[in-house]
Motif scaffolding. Structure first.
Motif, PDB file in Angstrom:
ATOM      1  N   ARG A 203      57.002  46.974   3.897  1.00 16.70           N
ATOM      2  CA  ARG A 203      58.157  46.236   3.396  1.00 16.70           C
ATOM      3  C   ARG A 203      58.985  45.754   4.574  1.00 16.70           C
ATOM      4  NH1 ARG A 203      60.663  51.451   0.487  1.00 16.70           N
ATOM      5  NH2 ARG A 203      60.169  52.848   2.178  1.00 16.70           N
ATOM      6  N   MET A 204      59.861  44.799   4.260  1.00 17.49           N
ATOM      7  CA  MET A 204      60.753  44.282   5.289  1.00 17.49           C
ATOM      8  C   MET A 204      62.020  43.767   4.617  1.00 17.49           C
ATOM      9  SD  MET A 204      59.113  40.658   6.462  1.00 17.49           S
ATOM     10  CE  MET A 204      59.010  39.276   5.363  1.00 17.49           C
ATOM     11  N   GLN A 205      63.005  43.483   5.439  1.00 19.64           N
ATOM     12  CA  GLN A 205      64.206  42.879   4.904  1.00 19.64           C
ATOM     13  C   GLN A 205      63.830  41.540   4.284  1.00 19.64           C
ATOM     14  OE1 GLN A 205      66.560  43.167   8.639  1.00 19.64           O
ATOM     15  NE2 GLN A 205      68.185  43.927   7.270  1.00 19.64           N
ATOM     16  N   ASN A 206      64.471  41.223   3.181  1.00 19.99           N
ATOM     17  CA  ASN A 206      64.218  39.950   2.511  1.00 19.99           C
ATOM     18  C   ASN A 206      64.652  38.818   3.448  1.00 19.99           C
ATOM     19  OD1 ASN A 206      64.494  37.608   0.925  1.00 19.99           O
ATOM     20  ND2 ASN A 206      64.826  38.822  -0.919  1.00 19.99           N
ATOM     21  N   PRO A 207      63.748  37.896   3.788  1.00 16.44           N
ATOM     22  CA  PRO A 207      64.112  36.811   4.704  1.00 16.44           C
ATOM     23  C   PRO A 207      65.268  35.945   4.190  1.00 16.44           C
ATOM     24  CG  PRO A 207      61.741  36.927   4.441  1.00 16.44           C
ATOM     25  CD  PRO A 207      62.335  37.864   3.434  1.00 16.44           C
ATOM     26  N   ASN A 208      65.441  35.866   2.877  1.00 11.56           N
ATOM     27  CA  ASN A 208      66.509  35.057   2.298  1.00 11.56           C
ATOM     28  C   ASN A 208      67.795  35.835   2.054  1.00 11.56           C
ATOM     29  OD1 ASN A 208      64.783  32.764   2.145  1.00 11.56           O
ATOM     30  ND2 ASN A 208      63.838  33.699   0.357  1.00 11.56           N
ATOM     31  N   ARG A 209      67.696  37.151   1.906  1.00  7.60           N
ATOM     32  CA  ARG A 209      68.847  38.029   1.672  1.00  7.60           C
ATOM     33  C   ARG A 209      68.604  39.349   2.383  1.00  7.60           C
ATOM     34  NH1 ARG A 209      67.816  37.938  -3.744  1.00  7.60           N
ATOM     35  NH2 ARG A 209      68.499  40.089  -3.861  1.00  7.60           N
ATOM     36  N   PRO A 210      68.877  39.446   3.686  1.00  6.54           N
ATOM     37  CA  PRO A 210      68.545  40.643   4.462  1.00  6.54           C
ATOM     38  C   PRO A 210      69.201  41.934   3.989  1.00  6.54           C
ATOM     39  CG  PRO A 210      69.054  38.818   5.917  1.00  6.54           C
ATOM     40  CD  PRO A 210      69.413  38.385   4.532  1.00  6.54           C
ATOM     41  N   GLY A 211      70.142  41.861   3.069  1.00  8.53           N
ATOM     42  CA  GLY A 211      70.736  43.061   2.514  1.00  8.53           C
ATOM     43  C   GLY A 211      69.813  43.753   1.520  1.00  8.53           C
ATOM     44  N   SER A 212      68.740  43.071   1.130  1.00  3.94           N
ATOM     45  CA  SER A 212      67.760  43.664   0.234  1.00  3.94           C
ATOM     46  C   SER A 212      66.394  43.670   0.912  1.00  3.94           C
ATOM     47  CB  SER A 212      67.716  42.888  -1.101  1.00  3.94           C
ATOM     48  OG  SER A 212      67.364  41.542  -0.871  1.00  3.94           O
ATOM     49  N   TRP A 213      65.460  44.382   0.314  1.00  2.49           N
ATOM     50  CA  TRP A 213      64.131  44.552   0.906  1.00  2.49           C
ATOM     51  C   TRP A 213      63.061  44.030  -0.035  1.00  2.49           C
ATOM     52  CZ3 TRP A 213      62.900  47.232   5.599  1.00  2.49           C
ATOM     53  CH2 TRP A 213      64.027  47.610   6.325  1.00  2.49           C
ATOM     54  N   VAL A 214      61.920  43.653   0.543  1.00  2.00           N
ATOM     55  CA  VAL A 214      60.786  43.169  -0.230  1.00  2.00           C
ATOM     56  C   VAL A 214      59.501  43.878   0.208  1.00  2.00           C
ATOM     57  CG1 VAL A 214      61.718  40.886  -0.788  1.00  2.00           C
ATOM     58  CG2 VAL A 214      60.482  41.205   1.368  1.00  2.00           C
ATOM     59  N   GLY A 215      58.624  44.122  -0.747  1.00  2.92           N
ATOM     60  CA  GLY A 215      57.282  44.560  -0.416  1.00  2.92           C
ATOM     61  C   GLY A 215      56.524  43.355   0.108  1.00  2.92           C
ATOM     62  N   VAL A 216      55.498  43.588   0.902  1.00  5.21           N
ATOM     63  CA  VAL A 216      54.806  42.459   1.535  1.00  5.21           C
ATOM     64  C   VAL A 216      53.303  42.535   1.319  1.00  5.21           C
ATOM     65  CG1 VAL A 216      56.588  42.175   3.290  1.00  5.21           C
ATOM     66  CG2 VAL A 216      54.628  43.629   3.767  1.00  5.21           C
ATOM     67  N   SER A 217      52.678  41.379   1.492  1.00  9.07           N
ATOM     68  CA  SER A 217      51.219  41.280   1.400  1.00  9.07           C
ATOM     69  C   SER A 217      50.659  41.266   2.820  1.00  9.07           C
ATOM     70  CB  SER A 217      50.834  39.991   0.681  1.00  9.07           C
ATOM     71  OG  SER A 217      49.457  39.748   0.811  1.00  9.07           O
ATOM     72  N   ASN A 218      49.596  41.982   3.047  1.00 10.61           N
ATOM     73  CA  ASN A 218      48.971  42.026   4.373  1.00 10.61           C
ATOM     74  C   ASN A 218      47.872  40.994   4.548  1.00 10.61           C
ATOM     75  OD1 ASN A 218      49.997  44.376   6.186  1.00 10.61           O
ATOM     76  ND2 ASN A 218      50.112  45.104   4.100  1.00 10.61           N
ATOM     77  N   SER A 219      47.724  40.097   3.601  1.00 10.60           N
ATOM     78  CA  SER A 219      46.663  39.071   3.730  1.00 10.60           C
ATOM     79  C   SER A 219      47.255  37.719   4.035  1.00 10.60           C
ATOM     80  CB  SER A 219      45.844  39.004   2.468  1.00 10.60           C
ATOM     81  OG  SER A 219      46.661  38.836   1.340  1.00 10.60           O
TER      82      SER A 219
END
Length: 185
Positions: free
Chosen positions: A169-185
């Motif tokens: 996961r990483m900080q949401n690129p559009n709202r860094p106060g929240s986090w997003v799960g990410v795809s490794n592909s």
């Protein structure tokens, strides 16, 4: 075919050509809770969740700054676990005089890069499993070349795919106060 990395600045590793299905940017897939130790990150360090876009520096100047800050923080900060420093398993904080652990390195790099004029929307904290499948945190620099990783385990800045890490996961690129799960592909 696109190149996966930059050869400017000498210590930015190249990953070779990208396959058609690969992307130079980490893809967000869904909202997710922040890492346990980062739940109060935005309260303790509001700058770490800044999303305002600032004027961009010239690309080569930005890369020189990113490279210099990565090396300086890696060289000047001692690795110390949260357990030994705070008696907690996970605490996201800036390094102390004693040092810090991986997320502390990433936070310090983010703060220094922002102070040097880099756009905060290009600097995202991320959690990964390293090549031994241990939990680890890094700073992702969203460059015009793709997502590059600043890591306390190496002075080489690498494209995210070249790290061989499993990004969680990483900080949401559009709202860094929240986090997003990410795809490794």
């Amino acid at each position: 075919m696109m190149l996966a990395a930059v050869v400017a600045c000498g210590t930015i590793a190249t990953a070779g050509p990208l396959q058609a299905s690969e992307t130079p940017f980490i893809k967000a897939v869904a909202a997710t809770p922040p890492p346990t130790g980062a739940k109060s990150l935005c309260v303790n360090y509001s700058w770490a969740c800044a999303s305002s876009r600032s004027n961009s520096l010239p690309r080569e100047q930005e890369l020189r700054i990113v490279n210099a800050v990565n090396k300086r923080v890696n060289r000047s900060t001692r690795a110390v676990t949260d357990e030994s420093q705070y008696r907690k398993k996970d605490k996201w904080a800036l390094p102390t005089r004693r040092g810090g652990d991986c997320e502390d390195f990433a936070l310090l790099k983010k703060r220094e890069l922002m102070q040097m004029g880099l756009d905060p929307s290009k600097l995202l904290l991320a959690t990964v499993l390293d090549t031994d499948r241990n939990s680890h945190a890094v700073l992702v620099y969203r460059s015009s070349y793709g997502d590059l990783v600043l890591d306390n385990l190496t002075n080489k800045i690498k494209p995210w795919k070249a790290t061989r890490y499993l990004f969680l996961r990483m900080q949401n690129p559009n709202r860094p106060g929240s986090w997003v799960g990410v795809s490794n592909s």
